[in-house]
Design an enzyme around this catalytic site. Structure first.
Site, PDB file in Angstrom:
ATOM      1  N   CYS A   1       3.732  -1.754 -55.114  1.00 35.31           N
ATOM      2  CA  CYS A   1       3.350  -0.713 -54.043  1.00 35.31           C
ATOM      3  C   CYS A   1       2.415  -1.353 -53.033  1.00 35.31           C
ATOM      4  O   CYS A   1       1.605  -1.864 -53.463  1.00 35.31           O
ATOM      5  CB  CYS A   1       3.685   0.776 -54.512  1.00 35.31           C
ATOM      6  N   PRO A   2       2.462  -0.697 -51.822  1.00 39.21           N
ATOM      7  CA  PRO A   2       1.430  -1.287 -50.837  1.00 39.21           C
ATOM      8  C   PRO A   2       0.052  -1.007 -51.518  1.00 39.21           C
ATOM      9  O   PRO A   2      -0.676  -1.785 -51.140  1.00 39.21           O
ATOM     10  CB  PRO A   2       1.653  -0.436 -49.613  1.00 39.21           C
TER      11      PRO A   2
END
Length: 507
Positions: free
Chosen positions: A9-10
Site C-alpha cells: 500500500c502507499p
C-alpha cells in the site's frame, strides 16, 4: 494448492499487513498453502525463487507498483487493490484456484513463461491487464508512497527547530527580518552551528529533506512507469519543477512525462554493440534533457502560475471559507480511510505547509486532526455500544485508540470492510466536523505527521485536541445510530477481517 502473494500500500504501514494476514487466513481456511511477501515500510522478506517456481498461482493485493514483478512471469495472476484483499480475501483465493486450474503455471524457473505486463496491478485481472485509470492511480500512489517518509522526517525536523530555537530560527538560517531584528543568514554552512545553534542544524537538515519532496515524487512516479530508466529523468523533472515554483502539481506532470519518455526510449531497437550503454548513458542523457527542456520551455511556467494562484487563494481564506475548506478536507480524509482520496487531501495539506509560511500550517492541522478522528470514533463506539460490533471488531477497537492517536487512519479499515454503508458515511461526517472545527479554532501544525505525539508543536493544542474529540464523538454517534437503525450485528458474528489484523499492523 500452493500460492504466493505480494501485498503493498502507499504508506506501507497498515493496509499492507492487514491484507497479508487476511489472505493467509483465507488460504488456510480453504486448505491451501500461501506465502506472502509484504512490500511495506519495514522492508520485505522476498519470496525465494523456489517458492515462486512451486506456486500454482500468484495473488497481488497492491495499490502501488509491485517491485520486481518480472519474477512472477508465466504464473496465473489474480490482482486487486489491498482493500479487496482485506474485505474479500476468500474470494481472491477462490479466484486464484480457478486461475490455476484454467492456466497451469509454467514449470521451472520464474520468468520462463515469457514477459509479464509491467503496468500497476490494482484491480487487474490475470487475463486482461489494467485500464489506464488503474495504471495512472498506481503510478501516482507509488510516487506518494516514496515521498511520505521524506515528508514526515523533514517536517518534524523543521517543527522541532521552531520549538527549540523559536520562530526566528528560519530567519537566522536563511536571513531576513523578524520582530524588527535583521538577520544576515548563514552563507557558510560550516559556521551553521556557531551562528544558529542546534536549532539551526535541525532547521537546515529538515529544509533540505523537505526540498526533496517534489523530486522524489516525480522520480518514483516515473520509476513506477518505466522502472529504473525513469528515475533520472523523473528526479531531474522534479528538480526543475521545484526550481521554477511549479510545486507538487509540476512534480506530478514531470513524473508522468519522464516515465513516458523513458518508456519510449527503452523500446527503441538498437544494434547489439550499443545495447549495453543505452540504459547507463544514452537513455538517462536523452530523457533528462527532453524532460528538462519540455518543463522549462512549455509546461512548467503555466503550472507554476497556477500553483502561485492556488497558494494566494489559500492564503486569503478566512472565516467561513476556511471552515468550509477544513470540512471538505475532513470529508476526503474519511472517504476511503487511507486510500487515494485520503492521500489527495493529505498531499494538499503537505503542499500548503511546504508552499508558504503563515496560515498554510492551519490546513495541515485540519488534515491531521481529521485523519485521526475515524479510528478514535470507532474505538469509542465499541466501548459505548459493544453489542453492535462483532468480537473481532471490538478487539480491533482496542488497537484503534493508539492507531488513531498516531494519525494512522487505516485503523478504521476493519470496520469499514465489514460494514461500509454504515461506517464510511459516519466517518466522513466525523472527519468534516473535526476539520471544520480545527480551521475555526485556527489551530496550526508545522509538523506533517505524528498525531498526538507532536501535540507540543501544535498551535492551540488544547483546541486542536478538542476538535478531534468532538469530531470523533460525532462520528461515533453516527455509526451507533446507523447500526441501530439497520440490522444490529450479533456480538459473536465475525467480520471478514481477521481479529488480529489491526493489532498486527500497529505492531
Amino acid at each position: 494448492m500452493k500460492f504466493v502473494a505480494v501485498t503493498a500500500c502507499p504508506t506501507g504501514i497498515a493496509h499492507t499487513y492487514m491484507a497479508a494476514e487476511a489472505l493467509e487466513e483465507a488460504a488456510k481456511a480453504a486448505g491451501h498453502e500461501l506465502t506472502v511477501e509484504t512490500q511495506g515500510s519495514a522492508g520485505a522478506e522476498r519470496l525465494t525463487p523456489q517458492q515462486i517456481a512451486d506456486a500454482d498461482a500468484v495473488i497481488f493485493a497492491a495499490d502501488v507498483e509491485v517491485r520486481d514483478r518480472e519474477r512472477f512471469a508465466g504464473k496465473p495472476l489474480v490482482a486487486s487493490g489491498v482493500k479487496r484483499a482485506i474485505g474479500g480475501a476468500p474470494a481472491m483465493v477462490a479466484e486464484a484456484e480457478q486461475a490455476a486450474l484454467r492456466q497451469p503455471a509454467t514449470v521451472g524457473a520464474p520468468g520462463a513463461g515469457g514477459p509479464v505486463d509491467r503496468g500497476p496491478v490494482p484491480g487487474a485481472a490475470a487475463a486482461g491487464g489494467p485500464h489506464f485509470g488503474i495504471k495512472l492511480r498506481g503510478w501516482l500512489m507509488t510516487g506518494a508512497s516514496y515521498m511520505i517518509p521524506f515528508v514526515a522526517a523533514g517536517g518534524i525536523l523543521i517543527a522541532l527547530s521552531f520549538v527549540i530555537g523559536g520562530p526566528e530560527v528560519a530567519n537566522k538560517v536563511n536571513g531576513g527580518v523578524f520582530q524588527g531584528v535583521e538577520y544576515p543568514g548563514v552563507t557558510d554552512l560550516s559556521k551553521l552551528w556557531a551562528e544558529a545553534g542546534f536549532a539551526g542544524i535541525l532547521f537546515k537538515t529538515g529544509a533540505l529533506t523537505f526540498s526533496m519532496l517534489v523530486p522524489i515524487l516525480a522520480g518514483f512516479i516515473a520509476y513506477a512507469m518505466a522502472d529504473r530508466l525513469g528515475l533520472v529523468p523523473g528526479i531531474v523533472g522534479g528538480l526543475v519543477a521545484s526550481a521554477i515554483g511549479a510545486g507538487f502539481l509540476g512534480g506530478l506532470v514531470a513524473g508522468l512525462l519522464a516515465g513516458a519518455v523513458a518508456l519510449w526510449l527503452g523500446r527503441i531497437q538498437v544494434p547489439r554493440a550499443v545495447r549495453g550503454v543505452m540504459p547507463v548513458v544514452v537513455i538517462p542523457l536523452v530523457s533528462a534533457f527532453a524532460v528538462g527542456f519540455i518543463m522549462l520551455v512549455f509546461v512548467g511556467q503555466p503550472i507554476a502560475a497556477a500553483t502561485r494562484g492556488m497558494n494566494d487563494w489559500l492564503g486569503g481564506l478566512s472565516g467561513t471559507n476556511a471552515i468550509a475548506l477544513g470540512a471538505l478536507l475532513g470529508l476526503m480524509m474519511g472517504f476511503d480511510l487511507g486510500g487515494p482520496v485520503n492521500k489527495v487531501a493529505y498531499t494538499f495539506g503537505v503542499a500548503a505547509l511546504a508552499g508558504a509560511a503563515g496560515g498554510s500550517s492551519t490546513i495541515m492541522a485540519a488534515v491531521m486532526a481529521a485523519g485521526m478522528a475515524p479510528p478514535i470514533a470507532l474505538a469509542m463506539a465499541t466501548v459505548v455500544r459493544g453489542t453492535l460490533f462483532s468480537k473481532a471488531e471490538r478487539e480491533a477497537g482496542e488497537a484503534a485508540w493508539l492507531l488513531g492517536a498516531s494519525f494512522i487512519t487505516e485503523g478504521a479499515i476493519p470496520f469499514a470492510a465489514g460494514d461500509p454503508v454504515r461506517v464510511i458515511p459516519s466517518m466522513m461526517v466525523g472527519g468534516a466536523v473535526t476539520g471544520g472545527l480545527s480551521m475555526a479554532f485556527k489551530c496550526s501544525s508545522p509538523a506533517p505527521h505524528g498525531g498526538i505525539w507532536v501535540a507540543g508543536l501544535i498551535g492551540k493544542p488544547l483546541l486542536w485536541i478538542l476538535a478531534i474529540l468532538v469530531g470523533a464523538a460525532v462520528g461515533s454517534l453516527c455509526v451507533i445510530v446507523a447500526k441501530s437503525i439497520g440490522r444490529p450485528q450479533a456480538a459473536g458474528e465475525e467480520v471478514a477481517v481477521p481479529a488480529g489484523s489491526v493489532a498486527a499492523a500497529s505492531a
